[in-house]
Design a protein around this motif. Structure first.
Motif, PDB file in Angstrom:
ATOM      1  N   GLU A 132       0.821  -1.225   0.000  1.00 25.42           N
ATOM      2  CA  GLU A 132       0.000   0.000   0.000  1.00 25.42           C
ATOM      3  C   GLU A 132       0.848   1.265   0.000  1.00 25.42           C
ATOM      4  OE1 GLU A 132      -3.202   0.270   2.826  1.00 25.42           O
ATOM      5  OE2 GLU A 132      -3.669  -1.853   2.553  1.00 25.42           O
ATOM      6  N   GLY A 149       1.593   0.034 -10.312  1.00 21.33           N
ATOM      7  CA  GLY A 149       0.439   0.886 -10.581  1.00 21.33           C
ATOM      8  C   GLY A 149      -0.659   0.835  -9.538  1.00 21.33           C
ATOM      9  N   SER A 150      -0.687  -0.212  -8.707  1.00 18.83           N
ATOM     10  CA  SER A 150      -1.738  -0.328  -7.688  1.00 18.83           C
ATOM     11  C   SER A 150      -1.279   0.142  -6.315  1.00 18.83           C
ATOM     12  CB  SER A 150      -2.228  -1.776  -7.593  1.00 18.83           C
ATOM     13  OG  SER A 150      -2.808  -2.174  -8.814  1.00 18.83           O
ATOM     14  N   SER A 152      -0.692   2.602  -3.397  1.00 19.61           N
ATOM     15  CA  SER A 152      -1.452   3.810  -3.078  1.00 19.61           C
ATOM     16  C   SER A 152      -0.545   5.027  -2.899  1.00 19.61           C
ATOM     17  CB  SER A 152      -2.273   3.560  -1.811  1.00 19.61           C
ATOM     18  OG  SER A 152      -2.972   4.706  -1.446  1.00 19.61           O
ATOM     19  N   GLY A 169      -0.449   5.868 -13.280  1.00 27.32           N
ATOM     20  CA  GLY A 169      -1.554   6.819 -13.308  1.00 27.32           C
ATOM     21  C   GLY A 169      -2.607   6.621 -12.230  1.00 27.32           C
ATOM     22  N   ARG A 170      -2.629   5.433 -11.578  1.00 27.92           N
ATOM     23  CA  ARG A 170      -3.628   5.190 -10.537  1.00 27.92           C
ATOM     24  C   ARG A 170      -3.049   5.320  -9.131  1.00 27.92           C
ATOM     25  NH1 ARG A 170      -4.457   0.289 -12.693  1.00 27.92           N
ATOM     26  NH2 ARG A 170      -4.850  -0.657 -10.663  1.00 27.92           N
ATOM     27  N   VAL A 171      -1.776   5.634  -9.028  1.00 25.99           N
ATOM     28  CA  VAL A 171      -1.165   5.861  -7.710  1.00 25.99           C
ATOM     29  C   VAL A 171      -1.777   7.133  -7.120  1.00 25.99           C
ATOM     30  CG1 VAL A 171       1.012   6.346  -6.511  1.00 25.99           C
ATOM     31  CG2 VAL A 171       0.966   4.710  -8.407  1.00 25.99           C
ATOM     32  N   ARG A 172      -2.154   7.110  -5.839  1.00 29.14           N
ATOM     33  CA  ARG A 172      -2.806   8.292  -5.247  1.00 29.14           C
ATOM     34  C   ARG A 172      -1.801   9.394  -4.928  1.00 29.14           C
ATOM     35  NH1 ARG A 172      -4.813   6.503  -0.465  1.00 29.14           N
ATOM     36  NH2 ARG A 172      -5.148   8.649   0.158  1.00 29.14           N
ATOM     37  N   LEU A 188      -0.043  10.693 -15.917  1.00 28.67           N
ATOM     38  CA  LEU A 188      -0.198  10.887 -14.468  1.00 28.67           C
ATOM     39  C   LEU A 188      -1.323  11.845 -14.095  1.00 28.67           C
ATOM     40  CD1 LEU A 188       3.585  11.043 -13.457  1.00 28.67           C
ATOM     41  CD2 LEU A 188       2.084   9.042 -13.650  1.00 28.67           C
ATOM     42  N   GLY A 190      -4.321  11.313 -13.353  1.00 28.03           N
ATOM     43  CA  GLY A 190      -5.237  10.824 -12.318  1.00 28.03           C
ATOM     44  C   GLY A 190      -4.626  10.759 -10.937  1.00 28.03           C
ATOM     45  N   VAL A 191      -3.358  11.080 -10.826  1.00 30.44           N
ATOM     46  CA  VAL A 191      -2.691  11.063  -9.510  1.00 30.44           C
ATOM     47  C   VAL A 191      -3.236  12.222  -8.673  1.00 30.44           C
ATOM     48  CG1 VAL A 191      -0.454  11.270  -8.339  1.00 30.44           C
ATOM     49  CG2 VAL A 191      -0.622   9.997 -10.482  1.00 30.44           C
ATOM     50  N   ARG A 192      -3.489  11.974  -7.382  1.00 33.55           N
ATOM     51  CA  ARG A 192      -4.070  13.022  -6.545  1.00 33.55           C
ATOM     52  C   ARG A 192      -3.005  14.012  -6.061  1.00 33.55           C
ATOM     53  NH1 ARG A 192      -7.823  10.797  -1.903  1.00 33.55           N
ATOM     54  NH2 ARG A 192      -8.635   9.667  -3.702  1.00 33.55           N
TER      55      ARG A 192
END
Length: 216
Positions: A132, A149-150, A152, A169-172, A188, A190-192
């Motif tokens: 995580e 990629g998964s 967090s 791109g899905r890493v927070r 990237l 979608g990264v927060r």
């Protein structure tokens, strides 16, 4: 302090492990295995190598014989003689920062929070996709991060071997500060939270308009 906990707290893994060995009823198929498989399949009990056991004892003051005896949190930073971490996959929070002798981390994919900062011997991180929170800062041997990629929260600061971040791109929360090899960050969006400070190769940030927190 810490060293009397296992004796007085029956929920500690150490004491329950001891009970399993003493009490045949506890080992019956209707008991412990069912409880342990509730979350995921029962983890294999792996014996710790003597070298690893000795290093952990030197660092923590405790002797752990198998993977099932290990605590949920284990910090072994700056253990430069540590090599074999194959039995440490059941530790929830594992700090191996600056353990430069560690090269094979394939058994650590089940760790929840893993700190491998400045583990310059680590090259292959393909098994760590389910971690995580993963800190690979200063891991100059790491090049391929396509399996992460998964994750967090991923720290890759000063990983100058990393060039392709298209899988992240899905890493927070992603820290790429000082990753001078990274050029294309178009994946990237979608990264927060994204840190790109010192990424001298990054010129075009037009795809990052949706990033909530962007540090350039």
């Amino acid at each position: 302090g810490m060293n009397i906990l296992p004796r007085i707290n029956p929920t500690q893994p150490n004491s329950t492990q001891r009970n399993h060995q003493m009490d045949p009823d506890i080992r019956s198929p209707t008991s412990s295995p069912v409880r342990r498989t509730a979350a995921k399949s029962a983890p294999l009990v792996v014996p710790l190598s003597k070298a690893t056991r000795d290093i952990i004892q030197r660092h923590t003051g405790h002797e752990y014989l198998t993977s099932a005896d290990l605590p949920e949190q284990l910090s072994l930073f700056y253990c430069e003689d540590l090599v074999d971490v194959s039995a440490l996959g059941q530790v929830r929070d594992l700090n191996l920062s600056s353990c430069t002798g560690v090269t094979d981390v394939s058994a650590l994919g089940t760790v929840k929070n893993l700190d491998l900062r400045d583990c310059t011997g680590v090259v292959d991180v393909s098994a760590l996709g389910n971690v995580e929170t993963l800190n690979l800062g200063g891991c100059t041997g790491v090049r391929d991060v396509s399996a992460l990629g998964s994750v967090s929260k991923l720290k890759l600061h000063a990983c100058n071997g990393v060039t392709d971040v298209s899988a992240l791109g899905r890493v927070r929360k992603l820290n790429l500060s000082g990753c001078t090899g990274v050029v294309d960050v178009s994946a990237l969006g979608g990264v927060r939270k994204l840190i790109l400070a010192g990424c001298t190769g990054v010129v075009d940030v037009s795809a990052l308009g949706r990033v909530e927190e962007l540090n350039l």
